[in-house]
Motif scaffolding. Structure first.
Motif, PDB file in Angstrom:
ATOM      1  N   GLY A 165       0.810  -1.225   0.000  1.00  0.00           N
ATOM      2  CA  GLY A 165       0.000   0.000   0.000  1.00  0.00           C
ATOM      3  C   GLY A 165       0.832   1.258   0.000  1.00  0.00           C
ATOM      4  N   ALA A 166       2.126   1.131   0.341  1.00  0.00           N
ATOM      5  CA  ALA A 166       2.972   2.337   0.432  1.00  0.00           C
ATOM      6  C   ALA A 166       3.364   2.810  -0.962  1.00  0.00           C
ATOM      7  CB  ALA A 166       4.221   2.037   1.256  1.00  0.00           C
ATOM      8  N   TYR A 167       3.623   4.107  -1.048  1.00  0.00           N
ATOM      9  CA  TYR A 167       4.042   4.696  -2.321  1.00  0.00           C
ATOM     10  C   TYR A 167       5.487   5.139  -2.214  1.00  0.00           C
ATOM     11  CZ  TYR A 167       4.029   7.740  -6.451  1.00  0.00           C
ATOM     12  OH  TYR A 167       4.308   8.326  -7.671  1.00  0.00           O
ATOM     13  N   HIS A 168       6.310   4.601  -3.086  1.00  0.00           N
ATOM     14  CA  HIS A 168       7.714   5.019  -3.116  1.00  0.00           C
ATOM     15  C   HIS A 168       8.059   5.504  -4.529  1.00  0.00           C
ATOM     16  CE1 HIS A 168       8.249   3.417   0.891  1.00  0.00           C
ATOM     17  NE2 HIS A 168       7.818   2.238   0.509  1.00  0.00           N
ATOM     18  N   GLY A 169       7.166   6.299  -5.104  1.00  0.00           N
ATOM     19  CA  GLY A 169       7.399   6.802  -6.456  1.00  0.00           C
ATOM     20  C   GLY A 169       6.918   5.802  -7.492  1.00  0.00           C
ATOM     21  N   TRP A 170       7.184   6.117  -8.736  1.00  0.00           N
ATOM     22  CA  TRP A 170       6.568   5.341  -9.810  1.00  0.00           C
ATOM     23  C   TRP A 170       7.569   4.565 -10.668  1.00  0.00           C
ATOM     24  CZ3 TRP A 170       7.466   7.304 -14.850  1.00  0.00           C
ATOM     25  CH2 TRP A 170       8.031   8.568 -14.892  1.00  0.00           C
ATOM     26  N   SER A 171       8.755   4.326 -10.106  1.00  0.00           N
ATOM     27  CA  SER A 171       9.747   3.564 -10.875  1.00  0.00           C
ATOM     28  C   SER A 171       9.253   2.130 -11.058  1.00  0.00           C
ATOM     29  CB  SER A 171      11.086   3.544 -10.137  1.00  0.00           C
ATOM     30  OG  SER A 171      10.992   2.738  -8.982  1.00  0.00           O
ATOM     31  N   ASP A 172       9.783   1.455 -12.071  1.00  0.00           N
ATOM     32  CA  ASP A 172       9.316   0.099 -12.396  1.00  0.00           C
ATOM     33  C   ASP A 172       9.297  -0.826 -11.179  1.00  0.00           C
ATOM     34  OD1 ASP A 172       8.918   0.770 -14.995  1.00  0.00           O
ATOM     35  OD2 ASP A 172      10.461  -0.534 -15.847  1.00  0.00           O
ATOM     36  N   GLN A 173      10.458  -0.971 -10.543  1.00  0.00           N
ATOM     37  CA  GLN A 173      10.544  -2.006  -9.502  1.00  0.00           C
ATOM     38  C   GLN A 173       9.695  -1.725  -8.274  1.00  0.00           C
ATOM     39  OE1 GLN A 173      14.494  -3.632  -8.491  1.00  0.00           O
ATOM     40  NE2 GLN A 173      15.138  -2.397 -10.228  1.00  0.00           N
ATOM     41  N   LEU A 174       9.397  -0.456  -8.029  1.00  0.00           N
ATOM     42  CA  LEU A 174       8.637  -0.138  -6.810  1.00  0.00           C
ATOM     43  C   LEU A 174       7.145   0.098  -7.083  1.00  0.00           C
ATOM     44  CD1 LEU A 174      11.368   1.970  -5.008  1.00  0.00           C
ATOM     45  CD2 LEU A 174      10.524  -0.297  -4.354  1.00  0.00           C
ATOM     46  N   ALA A 175       6.742  -0.126  -8.325  1.00  0.00           N
ATOM     47  CA  ALA A 175       5.308   0.008  -8.644  1.00  0.00           C
ATOM     48  C   ALA A 175       4.588  -1.282  -8.249  1.00  0.00           C
ATOM     49  CB  ALA A 175       5.136   0.290 -10.134  1.00  0.00           C
ATOM     50  N   TYR A 176       4.802  -1.688  -7.051  1.00  0.00           N
ATOM     51  CA  TYR A 176       4.361  -3.002  -6.568  1.00  0.00           C
ATOM     52  C   TYR A 176       3.607  -2.801  -5.260  1.00  0.00           C
ATOM     53  CZ  TYR A 176       4.873  -8.046  -5.772  1.00  0.00           C
ATOM     54  OH  TYR A 176       4.642  -9.379  -5.591  1.00  0.00           O
ATOM     55  N   GLY A 177       2.454  -3.457  -5.146  1.00  0.00           N
ATOM     56  CA  GLY A 177       1.654  -3.285  -3.920  1.00  0.00           C
ATOM     57  C   GLY A 177       1.266  -1.836  -3.715  1.00  0.00           C
ATOM     58  N   ILE A 178       0.900  -1.173  -4.798  1.00  0.00           N
ATOM     59  CA  ILE A 178       0.585   0.262  -4.720  1.00  0.00           C
ATOM     60  C   ILE A 178      -0.859   0.454  -4.260  1.00  0.00           C
ATOM     61  CG2 ILE A 178       0.225   2.329  -6.152  1.00  0.00           C
ATOM     62  CD1 ILE A 178       3.077   1.881  -6.126  1.00  0.00           C
ATOM     63  N   ARG A 179      -1.068   1.378  -3.374  1.00  0.00           N
ATOM     64  CA  ARG A 179      -2.386   1.763  -2.824  1.00  0.00           C
ATOM     65  C   ARG A 179      -3.059   0.657  -2.021  1.00  0.00           C
ATOM     66  NH1 ARG A 179      -4.386   6.662  -4.271  1.00  0.00           N
ATOM     67  NH2 ARG A 179      -6.466   6.155  -3.574  1.00  0.00           N
ATOM     68  N   ILE A 180      -3.198  -0.524  -2.624  1.00  0.00           N
ATOM     69  CA  ILE A 180      -3.921  -1.598  -1.920  1.00  0.00           C
ATOM     70  C   ILE A 180      -2.910  -2.656  -1.468  1.00  0.00           C
ATOM     71  CG2 ILE A 180      -5.837  -3.246  -2.086  1.00  0.00           C
ATOM     72  CD1 ILE A 180      -6.632  -1.789  -4.715  1.00  0.00           C
ATOM     73  N   PRO A 181      -2.730  -2.843  -0.160  1.00  0.00           N
ATOM     74  CA  PRO A 181      -1.810  -3.893   0.283  1.00  0.00           C
ATOM     75  C   PRO A 181      -2.224  -5.237  -0.327  1.00  0.00           C
ATOM     76  CG  PRO A 181      -2.472  -2.524   2.141  1.00  0.00           C
ATOM     77  CD  PRO A 181      -3.319  -2.098   0.965  1.00  0.00           C
TER      78      PRO A 181
END
Ligand code: PMP
Length: 471
Positions: free
Chosen positions: A185-201
């Motif tokens: 659910g956490a947001y760490h920017g929109w880079s490829d590798q971190l676009a994971y588990g965005i908004r909804i855990p």
């Protein structure tokens, strides 16, 4: 209360999360269709005519008509021409209270003269960028290091997104391990590798449209507030490449929208030490807003790497950076021949650390410190939340309100409070539908806020200190 920080009392996360559970179990409570139509007919159609025309033209050349994701855009985005302290003004001359504050960086309120005058001086002298070293690069690094005990060195970058990317590269180089465990659910920017588990855990790759799934081979998520889940995954990773880092937003996902327990951060720190993973604190929102030493100072936790954003350029462009201990920061040494002989993480950015960002950031941090802006804004956050609580009780509304200092939340539909459970795959479409339906309703609430003269930040409002000046 520790008067170094903006948070007077840390919220009871379990109690708030149970209130949020109750909110999403109820039908959506939103603006009545008749009232929404009145806002559309009486406000947007009559008082926002210039905005409407400009957005019609902008939509022909800009996808969606706007470039930012944070503001509400129903029935159409408004065009803002002036920002001053706690107020915003649109192109039609309407005035608003600014609870967005550019997405959080302007702890001092918009466009403070103390910062602006220094920026103008610098622009007159050398312009915004040279591509070479400037004294304010040193001054801002020193200012950050003087306030964050765990930060021995600082490398300025162009955005929070870039700084998160740099952090995971450094963590992998420093540990020789592969996996990154981020809080769902956490947001760490929109880079490829971190676009994971965005908004909804638990949503894994499902929100990362346009990113091939193999990119996430070494990115994983754990559930917020769930140290057992984190430990299970850390243990599992010992058999498959180890964990290079655990990455968290210290107040909880999406700037604390789902708040974590007060002891959670210390628990994460202990698990990182046990499994040899670096602890990365993403302080893009909390740095200098929770206090001069950030959320880590408040929780008494020592992350290995800290991500900075937004505030380190005081609302001016080019806002981001990574700080940490020397033993890790050596992987970021810049310059062709400079620094120790180690494999360096690939980072860059022609505009990163330009004199304009650095001077703006430096004087912003000095002013926040001098005026105790974070603490004052926190008190206003308490006052606002107390008022909201009284209104919720008075009108018997299902809404949930709480604050962590000047980060105030008013949850009317609870969009971010869902989670995906892969062991019950038949429930997944229901969760995705419910979140998008509730998000749509949030847009209607947003339309009402704007018509009533408030610009909020989706459901998390930031209170800049200048609101204190209004009696
Ligand atoms: N991390 C967090 C916690 C954020 O809130 C944001 C932006 N809202 C980012 C990273 C990304 O920062 P930027 O928008 O500067 O890329």
């Amino acid at each position: 209360m520790d008067n170094r920080f903006s948070i007077s009392t840390y919220p009871d996360a379990a109690e708030i999360n149970s209130q949020l559970d109750a909110l999403i179990a109820k039908p959506i409570y939103s603006v009545k269709p008749g009232a929404l139509k009145t806002y559309e007919d009486e406000y947007y159609s009559k008082k926002c005519i210039k905005s409407k025309h400009m957005i019609e033209e902008a939509s022909k050349v800009i996808p969606g008509g706007v470039q930012h994701n944070l503001a509400f855009n129903y029935p159409f985005p408004l065009v803002f021409t002036k920002a001053e302290g706690a107020y915003l003004y649109d192109i039609d001359g309407n005035q608003y209270y600014d609870f967005l504050q550019a997405g959080g960086p302007t702890v001092l309120g918009s466009n403070p003269v103390e910062v602006r005058s220094k920026v103008i001086e610098l622009l007159n002298e050398c312009g915004p960028s040279t591509g070479l070293f400037h004294e304010y690069e040193y001054k801002i690094a020193k200012k950050i290091i003087d306030n964050f005990e765990t930060v021995e060195m600082f490398r300025m970058l162009g955005s929070g997104t870039e700084s998160c990317m740099a952090a995971i590269r450094v963590a992998r180089l420093a540990t020789g391990k592969k996996n990154i465990l981020k809080m769902g659910g956490a947001y760490h920017g929109w880079s490829d590798q971190l676009a994971y588990g965005i908004r909804i855990p638990g949503s894994k790759w499902t929100q990362a449209h346009g990113v091939p799934r193999y990119i996430f081979r070494h990115t994983q998520e754990f559930f917020p507030n769930d140290l057992n889940d984190l430990e299970r995954k850390l243990k599992r990773n010992t058999l498959s490449g180890g964990t290079a880092a655990v990455m968290i937003e210290p107040l909880g996902p999406e700037s604390g929208t789902t708040p974590v327990d007060g002891k959670f951060n210390k628990g994460v720190e202990a698990l990182c030490r046990k499994y040899g993973a670096l602890l990365i604190f993403d302080e893009v929102v909390t740095g200098f807003r929770v206090g001069m030493s950030g959320a880590q100072g408040y929780f008494g936790v020592s992350p290995d790497l800290t991500i900075f954003g937004k505030v380190v350029a005081g609302g001016y462009p080019g806002a981001g950076g990574l700080g940490g201990k020397k033993e890790y920061m050596k992987f970021l040494s810049a310059g062709i021949a400079g620094g120790p002989k180690v494999k360096k993480a690939l980072v860059g950015g022609t505009m990163a650390a330009n004199p304009l960002s650095c001077v703006a950031g430096y004087y912003t941090l000095c002013e926040i410190e001098r005026t105790q802006a974070a603490q004052k804004a926190g008190l206003m956050g308490d006052r606002l939340t107390e008022g909201l609580k009284q209104l919720i009780a008075k009108y018997n509304l299902p809404f949930v309100t709480f604050n962590q200092g000047s980060i105030c939340h008013l949850e009317t539909v609870g969009t971010t409070h869902y989670a995906i459970n892969w062991s019950k795959p038949w429930t997944i479409p229901g969760v995705l539908n419910a979140t998008s339906e509730r998000k749509k309703e949030m847009e209607h609430v947003g339309a009402a806020y704007m018509a009533e003269g408030l610009v909020p930040w989706q459901e998390a409002g930031c209170i800049p200190v200048l609101h204190t000046q209004r009696k």
